[in-house]
Design a protein around this motif. Sequence first.
Motif, PDB file in Angstrom:
ATOM      1  N   LEU A   1       0.790  -1.232   0.000  1.00 47.90           N
ATOM      2  CA  LEU A   1       0.000   0.000   0.000  1.00 47.90           C
ATOM      3  C   LEU A   1       0.818   1.276   0.000  1.00 47.90           C
ATOM      4  O   LEU A   1       0.250   2.372   0.011  1.00 47.90           O
ATOM      5  CB  LEU A   1      -0.944   0.011   1.207  1.00 47.90           C
ATOM      6  CG  LEU A   1      -1.997  -1.099   1.273  1.00 47.90           C
ATOM      7  CD1 LEU A   1      -2.781  -0.998   2.576  1.00 47.90           C
ATOM      8  CD2 LEU A   1      -2.938  -1.031   0.078  1.00 47.90           C
TER       9      LEU A   1
ATOM     10  N   ALA B   1      -8.563   1.347  -0.181  1.00 45.33           N
ATOM     11  CA  ALA B   1      -7.165   1.593  -0.583  1.00 45.33           C
ATOM     12  C   ALA B   1      -6.663   0.409  -1.402  1.00 45.33           C
ATOM     13  O   ALA B   1      -6.963  -0.746  -1.101  1.00 45.33           O
ATOM     14  CB  ALA B   1      -6.293   1.802   0.650  1.00 45.33           C
TER      15      ALA B   1
ATOM     16  N   ILE C   1      -8.648   3.680   7.510  1.00 44.34           N
ATOM     17  CA  ILE C   1      -8.948   5.058   7.099  1.00 44.34           C
ATOM     18  C   ILE C   1      -9.693   5.030   5.760  1.00 44.34           C
ATOM     19  O   ILE C   1     -10.664   5.743   5.561  1.00 44.34           O
ATOM     20  CB  ILE C   1      -7.648   5.892   6.967  1.00 44.34           C
ATOM     21  CG1 ILE C   1      -6.977   6.034   8.338  1.00 44.34           C
ATOM     22  CG2 ILE C   1      -7.946   7.277   6.373  1.00 44.34           C
ATOM     23  CD1 ILE C   1      -5.579   6.638   8.290  1.00 44.34           C
ATOM     24  N   ASN C   2      -9.226   4.167   4.869  1.00 43.83           N
ATOM     25  CA  ASN C   2      -9.802   4.075   3.525  1.00 43.83           C
ATOM     26  C   ASN C   2      -9.926   2.608   3.130  1.00 43.83           C
ATOM     27  O   ASN C   2      -8.976   2.021   2.595  1.00 43.83           O
ATOM     28  CB  ASN C   2      -8.906   4.829   2.526  1.00 43.83           C
ATOM     29  CG  ASN C   2      -9.471   4.790   1.122  1.00 43.83           C
ATOM     30  OD1 ASN C   2     -10.512   4.170   0.877  1.00 43.83           O
ATOM     31  ND2 ASN C   2      -8.785   5.437   0.193  1.00 43.83           N
TER      32      ASN C   2
ATOM     33  N   THR D   1      -4.139   1.973   7.370  1.00 46.17           N
ATOM     34  CA  THR D   1      -4.532   2.510   6.062  1.00 46.17           C
ATOM     35  C   THR D   1      -5.923   2.018   5.665  1.00 46.17           C
ATOM     36  O   THR D   1      -6.777   2.812   5.244  1.00 46.17           O
ATOM     37  CB  THR D   1      -3.508   2.081   4.991  1.00 46.17           C
ATOM     38  OG1 THR D   1      -2.228   2.570   5.363  1.00 46.17           O
ATOM     39  CG2 THR D   1      -3.891   2.605   3.609  1.00 46.17           C
TER      40      THR D   1
ATOM     41  N   ILE E   1      -0.391  -0.036  -4.626  1.00 46.90           N
ATOM     42  CA  ILE E   1       0.103   1.121  -5.388  1.00 46.90           C
ATOM     43  C   ILE E   1       0.551   0.688  -6.785  1.00 46.90           C
ATOM     44  O   ILE E   1       0.750  -0.494  -7.051  1.00 46.90           O
ATOM     45  CB  ILE E   1       1.249   1.847  -4.641  1.00 46.90           C
ATOM     46  CG1 ILE E   1       2.426   0.899  -4.330  1.00 46.90           C
ATOM     47  CG2 ILE E   1       0.714   2.479  -3.365  1.00 46.90           C
ATOM     48  CD1 ILE E   1       3.626   1.602  -3.705  1.00 46.90           C
TER      49      ILE E   1
END
Lengths: 234, 234, 234, 234
Positions: B115, B208, B204-205, B201, B211
């Motif tokens: 991530l 997500a 929070i989201n 992470t 990447i």
Amino acid sequence: MSKYTYLKEQVYEANMEIPRENLAIVTFGNVSGIDREAGVIAIKPSGVPYHKLRVEDIVLLDLENQVVEGNMRPSSDTKTHTLLYKHFPSIGGVCHTHSTYAVAWAQAIRAIPNLGTTHADHLTSAVPVTEVMSDEMIQRDYELETGNQILDLFAGGKLNYEETEMVLVACHGPFTWGKDPAKAVYNSVVLEEIAKMAYLTLHINPSAQTIKQGLIDKHYFRKHGKDAYYGQGC
Amino acid sequence: MSKYTYLKEQVYEANMEIPRENLAIVTFGNVSGIDREAGVIAIKPSGVPYHKLRVEDIVLLDLENQVVEGNMRPSSDTKTHTLLYKHFPSIGGVCHTHSTYAVAWAQAIRAIPNLGTTHADHLTSAVPVTEVMSDEMIQRDYELETGNQILDLFAGGKLNYEETEMVLVACHGPFTWGKDPAKAVYNSVVLEEIAKMAYLTLHINPSAQTIKQGLIDKHYFRKHGKDAYYGQGC
Amino acid sequence: MSKYTYLKEQVYEANMEIPRENLAIVTFGNVSGIDREAGVIAIKPSGVPYHKLRVEDIVLLDLENQVVEGNMRPSSDTKTHTLLYKHFPSIGGVCHTHSTYAVAWAQAIRAIPNLGTTHADHLTSAVPVTEVMSDEMIQRDYELETGNQILDLFAGGKLNYEETEMVLVACHGPFTWGKDPAKAVYNSVVLEEIAKMAYLTLHINPSAQTIKQGLIDKHYFRKHGKDAYYGQGC
Amino acid sequence: MSKYTYLKEQVYEANMEIPRENLAIVTFGNVSGIDREAGVIAIKPSGVPYHKLRVEDIVLLDLENQVVEGNMRPSSDTKTHTLLYKHFPSIGGVCHTHSTYAVAWAQAIRAIPNLGTTHADHLTSAVPVTEVMSDEMIQRDYELETGNQILDLFAGGKLNYEETEMVLVACHGPFTWGKDPAKAVYNSVVLEEIAKMAYLTLHINPSAQTIKQGLIDKHYFRKHGKDAYYGQGC
């Protein structure tokens, strides 16, 4: 000098593990130990901060909660400890803490499921949680009834106190025990860690399940019983 | 004096990083190292608390798990370490911990997605997680089969053990490795941190995503391989 | 002895705050400082663990990233620092960490909303987060483009770098700055704390909102500007 | 030498507990104490980091916020402290921190429900939270109005300041008080712990409820009032 100084020292040392291992803030928590032959229990005095605690402050009582030696008032949780010693004949130490994650499970009134080998290394069952205490029991003799609730839970759930050395008292917090005061505190350290791991696991995967019985048994019995091969055999 | 004292010292030092870096409580965890020329592995003895561990307690074994030197029983996880040394020929150290967040992902049976760049600085893949072990494997030779599960995962997933130096064993916890015992423990420190970052992470989201490949490669190859420009080139 | 020893010492001390304040593990993170008159930047060398870092290891560069003094390779993030010094003319220090909660918000690609006075004491805006970098920018000159993304974000969002001394780089982590290296690290400490507070707040009350403008201004301006009455006025 | 040195020393020691107990980072937080006979309040100076604070830096004021002794500017929160001393006549100390979990509840504008005996050992009510301050109050005399909001909350909610020695100011953070500065800080330590426990409890069981009145009373009154049997009676 007291003939029970060795016991007071053991219990003092075990109590001092509580702040070292961050198992409770301020004065919370207490550890006791027992001399089975003499029928004497040693326990932390009530409300004393750990940095002020001294070996000679440890209070001695008999199994009827009568003070045998010591000038201080014993832990307010004494009757819970005493009852456990009476009904769990092979234990030598009891520990009560307000460690954060274990308390959270107790306040949530949820048993901690056996979600991995860290848990299974120490017990085969979930960490059980008592019922919420009735108003009658609270008013009768609160700390004694706390002990009775633990005994009822173990009897009703067919739990073996030698294999499940820990319990959550609903809305309150954990009690743990073991062959001596040091092992009782060790179990509180382990309980706090598996309580945190279980919390995180269920927040990564809400449908995580109790692990399979074969894995539980493998881990438990490589550490316990006649076929154990973990540790140095002492 | 043992001709392998240098190896015992390396392995001792690497083991002592486990409590210093808060990678495990009490006696949990173990690090090993290997002298490839001599075919000798050094590993922590089983069940010894870190504050009591001494250099001379480190146990020496050959690649067939036979004790070469030492009076103590080796880590109960020894066969997993040995199998990794046999099949991952360029590694010099293996580390197993019960670090809290890595264990939580292992208990959740979830690979840790890549991530961010803290993760990508160390590996291009997710941190993979094994299958849950079958009852047959648990009963056959548990610690050896734990190693086999890691090997199968790397073979089946076309993972390169030199680029992905860490794995989660389902319902259990992490194993990491590296060119020497110190690097193996370093990878456990990094794994715990990226396990915690990934946990936060996704809280929070929740959507997500891994990447983009370009960013993964940029970060991984500025630290690894012939075009690396991170560090002092040593 | 270098005529920039004072600057190296400032930058060394600021870097050592990173492990003391638990802002990053192992070698992660870096702080720089600038002598504006001389046009000289001092920065941590790349990949050096903090317990091995010495004052004389700090690398000196000019604003074109040419090494002026020092035998070690500068931080791989140097070009990001340099670009910030070029475009933010009143700053004297820059800090980059991989602190856990700030990284989690960056990986979640979410700005940290201004949810309380701890945040408003330090900045009136949210902690902004950059766009995800394009593949073209990653391949061109990655660390320089990281700086460009920060500049674009501040220009596009009409953010004032003197009032918002911190930013999250998407999928990566935080950069902070200030009048000197010590203030840059201070801002990283504050950012990690408000990142954690915001995480917890939104998990208690998912509909928590940015606080009212009057409260933001009250707290910000009691600490900043001509009418400030917080602190000792120095 | 000041005739109030004893008071400055008490207040200094209580302030130094804030960093020791991790109740706030950098310069955040402040503790005060009062000499009721002299009508003199001692408080931390504004914006001073704890590692630089000295006994002689503690500022003395009267109940009208006029400095009586000291060269430094008093805490910017002084008027809140003073107002609490005026209206809560039996308290001897006030503490304000930005401890992480207590701030999160304050930012979430949620009272902390009484979910277990750790909470009930210290107060029978929830930890109350104020209303969000109106723009008029913010602009009028912010720190005084912060105190007024606390007073209004206690008056409106029929809360007894001697039984509920803590409050959350919405979007800001906690204030606690007690018979002396040390007890005020003790209450901040307890508040942070019950704030964390309540957070975790509701994330294990979102429908966890306030515990029954009988259990609250049992725990509160075994520690407080004429029938208390916790502690050593001193």
